[in-house]
Design an enzyme around this catalytic site. Structure first.
Site, PDB file in Angstrom:
ATOM      1  N   GLU A  89      -4.672   7.858  -3.024  1.00 15.79           N
ATOM      2  CA  GLU A  89      -5.193   6.589  -2.508  1.00 15.79           C
ATOM      3  C   GLU A  89      -5.488   5.611  -3.654  1.00 15.79           C
ATOM      4  O   GLU A  89      -5.397   4.402  -3.472  1.00 15.79           O
ATOM      5  CB  GLU A  89      -6.451   6.857  -1.670  1.00 15.79           C
ATOM      6  CG  GLU A  89      -6.848   5.734  -0.746  1.00 15.79           C
ATOM      7  CD  GLU A  89      -5.926   5.542   0.464  1.00 15.79           C
ATOM      8  OE1 GLU A  89      -5.007   6.363   0.680  1.00 15.79           O
ATOM      9  OE2 GLU A  89      -6.125   4.540   1.184  1.00 15.79           O
ATOM     10  N   HIS A  91       1.688   4.634  -2.767  1.00 14.97           N
ATOM     11  CA  HIS A  91       1.857   6.082  -2.541  1.00 14.97           C
ATOM     12  C   HIS A  91       3.253   6.532  -2.996  1.00 14.97           C
ATOM     13  O   HIS A  91       3.413   7.568  -3.639  1.00 14.97           O
ATOM     14  CB  HIS A  91       1.705   6.406  -1.045  1.00 14.97           C
ATOM     15  CG  HIS A  91       0.287   6.345  -0.543  1.00 14.97           C
ATOM     16  ND1 HIS A  91      -0.710   7.128  -1.053  1.00 14.97           N
ATOM     17  CD2 HIS A  91      -0.291   5.596   0.436  1.00 14.97           C
ATOM     18  CE1 HIS A  91      -1.856   6.880  -0.406  1.00 14.97           C
ATOM     19  NE2 HIS A  91      -1.621   5.948   0.502  1.00 14.97           N
ATOM     20  N   HIS A 120       0.834  -1.202   0.000  1.00 15.67           N
ATOM     21  CA  HIS A 120       0.000   0.000   0.000  1.00 15.67           C
ATOM     22  C   HIS A 120       0.878   1.265   0.000  1.00 15.67           C
ATOM     23  O   HIS A 120       0.690   2.162  -0.830  1.00 15.67           O
ATOM     24  CB  HIS A 120      -0.907  -0.024   1.242  1.00 15.67           C
ATOM     25  CG  HIS A 120      -1.805   1.162   1.389  1.00 15.67           C
ATOM     26  ND1 HIS A 120      -3.115   1.156   0.987  1.00 15.67           N
ATOM     27  CD2 HIS A 120      -1.579   2.400   1.888  1.00 15.67           C
ATOM     28  CE1 HIS A 120      -3.658   2.349   1.224  1.00 15.67           C
ATOM     29  NE2 HIS A 120      -2.740   3.119   1.789  1.00 15.67           N
ATOM     30  N   GLU A 121       1.837   1.307   0.903  1.00 18.76           N
ATOM     31  CA  GLU A 121       2.700   2.502   0.975  1.00 18.76           C
ATOM     32  C   GLU A 121       3.582   2.614  -0.259  1.00 18.76           C
ATOM     33  O   GLU A 121       3.911   3.730  -0.694  1.00 18.76           O
ATOM     34  CB  GLU A 121       3.534   2.495   2.258  1.00 18.76           C
ATOM     35  CG  GLU A 121       2.733   2.452   3.562  1.00 18.76           C
ATOM     36  CD  GLU A 121       1.621   3.497   3.673  1.00 18.76           C
ATOM     37  OE1 GLU A 121       1.717   4.546   3.005  1.00 18.76           O
ATOM     38  OE2 GLU A 121       0.648   3.241   4.407  1.00 18.76           O
TER      39      GLU A 121
END
Lengths: 489, 489
Positions: free
Chosen positions: B284, B258, B254-255
């Site tokens: 997101e 980003h 997830h990170e």
């Protein structure tokens, strides 16, 4: 009172921003991904621009003119703030920009020239640096150019006083050096592999033994160890060489000395101009007394020997006495940062004399290498074979740090004085060191020196702690007595 | 041209200082010694004060009035700079200070109230926060108060459009939820211990698989994972739970989503207002598409299964197909941050409706807990038993982040659209994922979305990448089809 309150609030914010800039420097050496260097340079330049604007803000002049001190600390705060404002405003913006640009550039040029053993590639840059530093010095003072630069690192010190002291020290150091190197009994070098993780574990134990507060700091690995920060966030760094554990352990103890000074400053001075160590020389006195007078003492090395045997097994040193000799082994070499306690000051004196000649115009940059090599042969008895062993070894001149070197030896001298005073005042230091604790020493240093931060000028800071005017005698006596015992002179 | 050049230079320095402040936040969560918190607060406040002064500098108004754009990027830069200046100058200094003070205070009050299950201890602070945020919203816009706050995180979005979309989504999600939870076939939970060091090793492999550039970033452990920085220094964080490796692995992926967005922005936009992800929702979309549509896909989990068997041995899951079901297990629960893909959006919609009612004055803070619990029972079919499971679970409202929650679901919706467009355009995505590479996907996302940074407004950024107006359909179709296969509906 309003002017003083306004000034204090303003300086407090400036100091907080200085902490931020300093932490950015720490991050650069410890954590930063390597591809981020160029962006980081812009971040640092932006912080520097903010800080420069704050240091030269015209409101400072007004506040300084109107503020009235009612305590010793406030009077000193006004002194320091006035001094900082004067220094910042005396440098024209054009010169400050030139210096910043050249400093950033010169370090890269120097690193390449050193790696290539090509002094000619560095000399034009060094000549520009000397010219700019002379110009800076002339802006700062109508007096001696070198003293103007020295004053940045050691306020109140002069080349005359330092030079006279160094001249008194050199003969005794050279004579001791010759006796030690000529002694029949020579301690061996270590010949063993010391795994990194275990070295770091012992380094942490040593840091605790010397009073480092882990709730206000941390330890990380770097290429060139340093201590960073002040107040409640004081971080130390070390390096590991698997064949030489003393590199890691004594770098750590050295940085713990710097860190304990910063961590030990009274909370009331935090984030004020009094909230940092008062000078490079006094700072170095703390790192050196921890590293040498305490850390390389027989009681402490006795304790450390047992920790190392427990951790590494038999590493080829028979007992604690032999270990003490190995830790204090005198080893002639070309490189200052690898020098033992005896040679270290000879390295510094050489640099002091040469950099002073450069700044006062008595030595041309073109003649620096030859002057270095002649002097090195005279003081160390060996000939420099390549520039990286000689005048290209240190980054200081490329970084514009003229006047910085003598503070190293001044720190050693101060450490000698503090050690004498402390041992006269505190009975149980050796007994505690033998148990792995420097607490009685740290307590005394904290009470008599560290907690005051910048409250008094550097030399006065030492006089207050010692109760006598500092001289080189205690350091030289300590070295002579220590090496006499180890080398059976 | 001078006004534009001056503006650009000024904004570049401001952006560099913003990077510094952001890195200070990173340090606080990853590296800072715990005793440094109070000093750090002063450092952050000093940086904020510098940045606020720069964002409201009157010269900006003059430059903005005189600057002329000659390219699309320059026009957008002037738009964004004008928008930022207007927002910064519309908030009176008194309100900004009040908000900063309360935000810092409220997070501590909230943490204590949550730990003690004592909502009454938090309600007065929350009421003050709602009042200040309403005041802030009124300064920012003459229109809808909630939209004024939402605009900070998702420029151009409105509660009307988002609310209508959420209303269309809810019935399909609730219906899918009931089918999934009622299915005869239910994947088991993991029951094994997965050592931390091995989890981190696999997390790093996953980060590389998704295209994270380690020369421009690093991975560290924290309590609540986040991604920090932009340009050439974009750092990710993760956490480890030894009974649940998916926590570490999917937080990391997830990170990385980003981070890839930030690392992928064209160098020409670096350190300009166009040099960061354009909105929370678009940001997101990148973290979610990496984590879910790619990271939880059958091809990628098939590859990951083999890595985990190699690293952990038999951990109680028979084959890659069973592993895919375990990774995508639907598990009703109270906590948003632990929710699966299906429940997550229901959590968000609940918060969106309640926070909008608070800001528009239709719900009193005193009635919030009851409203939350009624709504939770209706949407999730279970009763909240304690405030920490309910309205006290998130830090957002204590942090003043009203209008932030809906961007999470908007990001999921955008991820659904991007996934549909990308799979139509790029044939080899699944084949590469099955080999442990997201390269074809990252290449498409970089080319069509990431590299543009803030060049276009958020929704236009998505339209440009997808080639169609975003709707919730692709996300819902994807969820229904995925869970139908896994749960054999």
């Amino acid at each position: 009172m309003t002017a003083l309150a306004d000034l204090k609030a303003y300086l407090r914010e400036t100091e907080a921003l200085t902490c931020v800039a300093e932490r950015l420097g720490w991050d650069q050496e410890t954590m930063m991904p390597r591809g981020a260097a160029e962006q980081r340079a812009e971040e640092l330049a932006a912080m520097e621009s903010v800080l420069h604007a704050r240091r030269t803000d015209p409101r400072l002049e007004d506040w300084l003119a109107r503020a009235e001190a009612t305590t010793e600390a406030e009077a000193r705060l006004l002194d320091l703030a006035g001094r900082n404002y004067n220094r910042a405003t005396r440098i024209p913006a054009r010169l400050a920009t030139e210096l910043a640009r050249l400093t950033s550039l010169a370090q890269g040029v120097w690193a390449e020239a050193r790696a290539a053993e090509a002094p000619a590639a560095f000399l034009p840059t060094l000549a520009q640096m000397v010219a700019l530093k002379r110009e800076e010095a002339a802006c700062l003072s109508e007096g001696d150019l070198y003293d103007a630069l020295l004053d940045d690192y050691e306020p109140g010190a002069t080349h005359r006083v330092l030079g006279a002291m160094f001249d008194r020290m050199r003969p005794r150091l050279v004579s001791l050096r010759e006796k030690v190197l000529g002694a029949a009994h020579q301690p061996p070098a270590l010949d063993h592999v010391f795994p990194e993780a275990t070295q770091l574990r012992i380094a942490r134990i040593c840091a605790s033994a010397f009073g480092y507060d882990w709730t206000l700091g941390r330890l990380d690995l770097v290429v060139h160890p340093f201590c960073s920060g002040s107040g409640r966030d004081v971080r130390i760094t070390t390096r590991v060489c698997e064949s030489d554990p003393f590199n890691c352990l004594y770098s750590t103890i050295h940085e713990v000395g710097h860190a304990c000074y910063e961590q030990g400053i009274a909370a009331e001075h935090a984030l004020t101009p009094l909230g940092r160590g008062v000078s490079m020389g006094v700072h170095e006195s703390q790192s050196r007394i921890y590293e040498n007078q305490l850390g390389r003492s027989a009681p402490f090395t006795g304790w450390l020997y047992q920790r190392m045997v427990d951790a590494f097994g038999d590493f080829g040193v028979a007992d604690a006495q032999a270990f003490h000799a190995v830790v204090n082994r005198v080893n002639p070499g070309f490189i200052r940062t690898e020098a033992d306690e005896l040679h270290y000051n000879l390295h510094v004196m050489l640099r002091f004399d040469l950099e002073r000649q450069l700044i006062t115009g008595k030595l041309e940059v073109a003649d620096l290498e030859a002057a270095w090599n002649v002097r090195f042969l005279a003081d160390f008895g060996v000939a420099v074979e390549k520039p990286s062993q000689g005048f290209l070894q240190d980054v200081h001149w490329a970084g514009g740090l003229f006047g910085y070197f003598p503070t190293y030896t001044l720190g050693n001298v101060y450490a000698g004085c503090l050690n004498r005073a402390m041992r006269a005042a505190v009975p149980g230091i050796d007994a505690a060191l033998a148990e792995g604790s420097a607490k009685p020493a740290t307590d005394w240093l904290r009470e008599n020196l560290q907690r005051h931060g910048g409250l008094r000028p550097p030399r006065e800071t030492i006089v207050t702690a010692c109760g006598f005017e500092p001289t080189e005698e205690p350091l030289l006596d300590y070295l002579e007595s220590k090496y006499a015992a180890i080398y059976r002179l």
